[in-house]
Write an enzyme that holds these catalytic residues in place. Structure first.
Site, PDB file in Angstrom:
ATOM      1  CE1 TYR A 167       0.165  -5.895  -1.856  1.00 20.04           C
ATOM      2  CE2 TYR A 167      -0.886  -3.875  -1.083  1.00 20.04           C
ATOM      3  CZ  TYR A 167      -0.395  -5.150  -0.837  1.00 20.04           C
ATOM      4  OH  TYR A 167      -0.490  -5.684   0.421  1.00 20.04           O
ATOM      5  CE  LYS A 196      -6.319  -3.513   4.483  1.00 17.97           C
ATOM      6  NZ  LYS A 196      -6.608  -4.021   5.837  1.00 17.97           N
ATOM      7  CG  HIS A 239      -7.622  -2.917  10.073  1.00 17.78           C
ATOM      8  ND1 HIS A 239      -6.303  -2.554  10.256  1.00 17.78           N
ATOM      9  CD2 HIS A 239      -7.595  -3.886   9.120  1.00 17.78           C
ATOM     10  CE1 HIS A 239      -5.522  -3.253   9.438  1.00 17.78           C
ATOM     11  NE2 HIS A 239      -6.282  -4.074   8.759  1.00 17.78           N
ATOM     12  NE  ARG A 268      -2.351  -1.319   3.569  1.00 19.87           N
ATOM     13  CZ  ARG A 268      -1.798  -0.541   4.473  1.00 19.87           C
ATOM     14  NH1 ARG A 268      -1.819   0.773   4.338  1.00 19.87           N
ATOM     15  NH2 ARG A 268      -1.228  -1.046   5.551  1.00 19.87           N
ATOM     16  CB  SER A 302      -0.813  -3.867   8.249  1.00 19.64           C
ATOM     17  OG  SER A 302      -1.841  -2.969   7.963  1.00 19.64           O
ATOM     18  NE  ARG A 315      -0.234  -8.642   1.874  1.00 13.07           N
ATOM     19  CZ  ARG A 315      -0.950  -8.005   2.805  1.00 13.07           C
ATOM     20  NH1 ARG A 315      -2.153  -8.421   3.133  1.00 13.07           N
ATOM     21  NH2 ARG A 315      -0.446  -6.976   3.435  1.00 13.07           N
ATOM     22  CB  CYS A 374       0.089  -7.513  14.175  1.00 12.34           C
ATOM     23  SG  CYS A 374       1.081  -6.055  14.440  1.00 12.34           S
ATOM     24  N   GLY A 375      -0.033 -10.713  12.509  1.00  9.10           N
ATOM     25  CA  GLY A 375      -0.502 -12.072  12.759  1.00  9.10           C
ATOM     26  C   GLY A 375      -2.010 -12.178  12.873  1.00  9.10           C
ATOM     27  CG  ASP A 419      -7.881  -7.042   6.718  1.00  9.18           C
ATOM     28  OD1 ASP A 419      -7.045  -6.764   7.602  1.00  9.18           O
ATOM     29  OD2 ASP A 419      -8.015  -6.373   5.679  1.00  9.18           O
TER      30      ASP A 419
HETATM   31  C1  OXD Z   1      -3.242  -4.515   5.667  1.00  3.18           C
HETATM   32  C2  OXD Z   1      -3.798  -5.657   4.938  1.00  3.18           C
HETATM   33  O1  OXD Z   1      -2.296  -3.878   5.186  1.00  3.18           O
HETATM   34  O2  OXD Z   1      -4.746  -6.263   5.471  1.00  3.18           O
HETATM   35  O3  OXD Z   1      -3.743  -4.226   6.761  1.00  3.18           O
HETATM   36  O4  OXD Z   1      -3.353  -5.957   3.835  1.00  3.18           O
HETATM   37 MN    MN Z   2      -5.506  -5.310   7.169  1.00  2.00          MN
END
Ligand code: OXD
Ligand code: MN
Length: 611
Positions: free
Chosen positions: A222, A231, A251, A83, A273, A390, A275-276, A298
């Site tokens: 992307y 998003k 989120h 992003r 983003s 991804r 963080c598991g 997400d």
């Molecule tokens: C983020 C994603 O960047 O979910 O939060 O891709």
């Molecule tokens: Mn996300």
């Protein structure tokens, strides 16, 4: 403009298409001048055709049909891998309505810029019209959009990530609001010009217009910049819609947890983003008797239900997850989810036509083709997969998908969790004293940066509600809205309880103190036992933390010393943390709700009483 002499072969708009959509599509075609216009129906045959187009153009490489049936690898242009927050704009009439965390641009000026960029941008390409639903088609919380794009890769991604096609289009009647989302890779083709595998532009704009609920994205394919349902719509535009309509765009992942006594809970959890979140959404409990099922990884939309309690849906239909770090030992559910019908982007290719990334296996293969298409060996000295590579896969393929994941009415949210990646200060888990304290936890959430966006990895940044790059309104107004929605739910029969977690605290020697992954069930169990009044806690500056003996940390493989360190309170460091939080809140100016400042004062007093 040369619209009159430009010849576009057009799919007739489907008869069911609302005339407003047809008119908008015509305007977009006149502006962007595609060679053809295709209305997507979301069928399997259409997907097969898209995949054939993408194989033909070299955008997709087919993986071995036995090892990875129905699956493909895409390699992006190396400049188009994440992003672009610096190129993401919230276009509101007044700058102060976008707030201090967003890049702002005036709508009229930005519209002019975008019209200039979009003029003729689809020459030599097809414009796809992609109607989509966010949420189960026809559901009360579901919202609709239509994306036009010149990227068949993006159409295929939208087909996985949303309910896309005719069923969604049918729902948009004359009184239905819908979000127009214009996307172009910004790479028109001159007559006879050969295309590249990943067309994109060095000029990038990701623009949201919250007042008119419009999205314009230019220059990138992307996912985070181009799958505009995700998003751009489900967070940035939805946070503005939710503010007007009384619901919350979050989120957050969504989980269903069943305890050993058969009681079911639903949990929504916000993490910045990478963080598991996907790992937590697919947690495999190590404690017998507990079951965790997945609703979303997400985004969640939370709205008061008929009884006033907060209910949530996952508006998406797929996962767009970070591949590196995902392996059989860390997230077996994700590995099973993507064993077929998955599009991988920027991972490495094995010599036998399968995929690999750092963390998939302990031992890397002896030879790979890396994400840029170069030969790679373990001593190449660079990652084989891009750190933000991804996988894109349908949620329904997840073996732990919960039976209620696509219930149009949503699920009642019992607990909300905020988590960040913090090496110091923040305890493994703490329960907020009440909703206002929970909103303070969310507002001051901080995390060390990851590779999901540009920036220096490891640097600490405040990421309120994990929404920093995703908030379409002034961030402090978003907090006020959460305070209001929660207060109303509280009156109506109980707002969710709020918790904070930190899986990433490190010891003085730099080691992670907590094993994470499946062992996180110990923390989740404590959280849910708190809701039932079954787990003991003690109060401190972060709220309620587990009382001695209320979590069997030895069963998680954590010794007494590390356990103590996971909750250690260092007065000096916490004073600095509180100072930092104060400066952060002050930087948001007068819109910060007084309740948030009050909570910081309470925390500072608690820190002052530490030895
Ligand atoms: C983020 C994603 O960047 O979910 O939060 O891709
Ligand atoms: Mn996300």
């Amino acid at each position: 403009m040369t619209v009159t002499d430009h010849h576009t072969s057009k799919d007739a708009a489907p008869a069911i298409a609302d005339p407003r959509i047809v008119a908008w599509v015509e305007r977009m075609a006149a502006l962007t001048e595609p060679d053809s216009v295709v209305w997507c129906d979301g069928s399997a045959a259409e997907r097969r055709g898209l995949i054939a187009t993408l194989l033909d153009s070299g955008t997709l490489i087919e993986l071995d049909p036995v090892k990875r049936p129905g699956s493909y690898l895409a390699r992006s242009n190396p400049s188009d891998v994440a992003r672009v927050e610096s190129r993401t704009f919230i276009c509101t009439d007044k700058k102060e309505d976008a707030g201090p965390t967003n890049n702002w641009a005036p709508p009229s000026g930005m519209r002019e810029t975008l019209h200039g960029l979009f003029r003729g941008t689809m020459r030599g390409r097809t414009m796809y019209v992609v109607p989509f639903a966010m949420g189960p088609v026809g559901g009360p919380l579901t919202r609709y959009g239509v994306q036009v794009t010149d990227s068949p890769y993006v159409v295929a991604s939208m087909g996985t990530m949303t309910r896309m096609g005719t069923a969604a289009l049918k729902q948009i009647g004359p009184d239905t609001s819908w979000v127009p989302a214009a996307h172009s890779v910004g790479a028109p083709l001159a007559a006879g010009q050969e295309d590249v595998a990943w067309p994109c532009s060095d000029t990038k704009y990701i623009c949201q217009f919250p007042a008119t609920r419009e999205i314009w994205s230019y220059g990138s394919a992307y996912g985070g910049n181009a799958i505009l349902a995700k998003k751009a719509f489900a967070l940035r535009i939805a946070s503005a819609i939710g503010q007007d309509e009384g619901w919350l765009a979050a989120h957050m992942l969504l989980l269903k947890v069943t305890n050993p006594r058969g009681r079911v809970f639903h949990v929504a959890a916000a993490f910045p983003s990478a963080c598991g979140k996907t790992n937590f959404a697919m947690l495999q409990p190590t404690v017998p008797g507990w079951t965790v099922e997945t609703l979303g990884d997400d985004i969640a939309w939370l709205a008061p239900g008929p009884d006033g309690r907060l209910r949530a849906i996952n508006p998406e239909a797929g996962f767009f997850g970070v591949a590196p770090g995902t392996g059989r030992s860390t997230n077996p559910v994700a590995i099973d989810t993507m064993e077929r019908d998955t599009v991988f982007t920027n991972v490495a290719l094995t010599d036998d036509g399968d995929v690999w990334w750092e963390g998939l296996t302990d031992e890397p293969p002896a030879h790979l083709t890396d994400w840029t298409g170069q030969d790679w060996t373990p001593d190449s000295g660079r990652p084989a997969a891009h750190p933000n590579s991804r996988f894109t896969v349908a949620a329904a393929q997840c073996p732990t998908i919960a039976d209620d994941w696509d219930d149009p009415a949503g699920v009642v949210v019992d607990a909300v969790i905020f988590g960040g990646r913090r090496a110091t200060n923040v305890p493994l888990v703490a329960q907020a004293r009440d909703w206002e304290h929970g909103m303070f936890m969310g507002a001051t959430l901080a995390s060390e940066r990851t590779a999901a966006a540009e920036g220096t990895v490891g640097e600490l940044r405040r990421d309120p509600f994990a929404m920093l790059p995703f908030c379409g309104v002034h961030m402090a107004d978003h907090w006020r809205h959460w305070l209001d929605v929660g207060a109303a739910a509280d009156v109506a029969g109980g707002a969710p309880a709020v918790f904070q977690v930190n899986w990433f605290r490190k010891g003085a020697d730099g080691r992670f103190l907590w094993p994470g992954f499946g062992e996180n069930i110990h923390v989740l169990a404590w959280i849910l036992e708190r809701l039932e009044g079954r787990a003991e806690a003690v109060e401190g500056p972060f709220g309620y933390v587990p009382a001695e003996g209320s979590i069997d940390h030895a069963a998680a493989g954590v010794g007494d010393q590390d356990w103590g360190a996971l909750f250690a309170l260092d007065r000096g460091a916490l004073t600095a943390e509180a100072e930092d939080a104060k400066a952060f809140l002050d930087s948001y100016g007068e819109r910060v709700p007084p309740a948030i400042h009050d909570q910081l004062r309470t925390m500072r007093s608690a820190i002052d009483t530490l030895d």
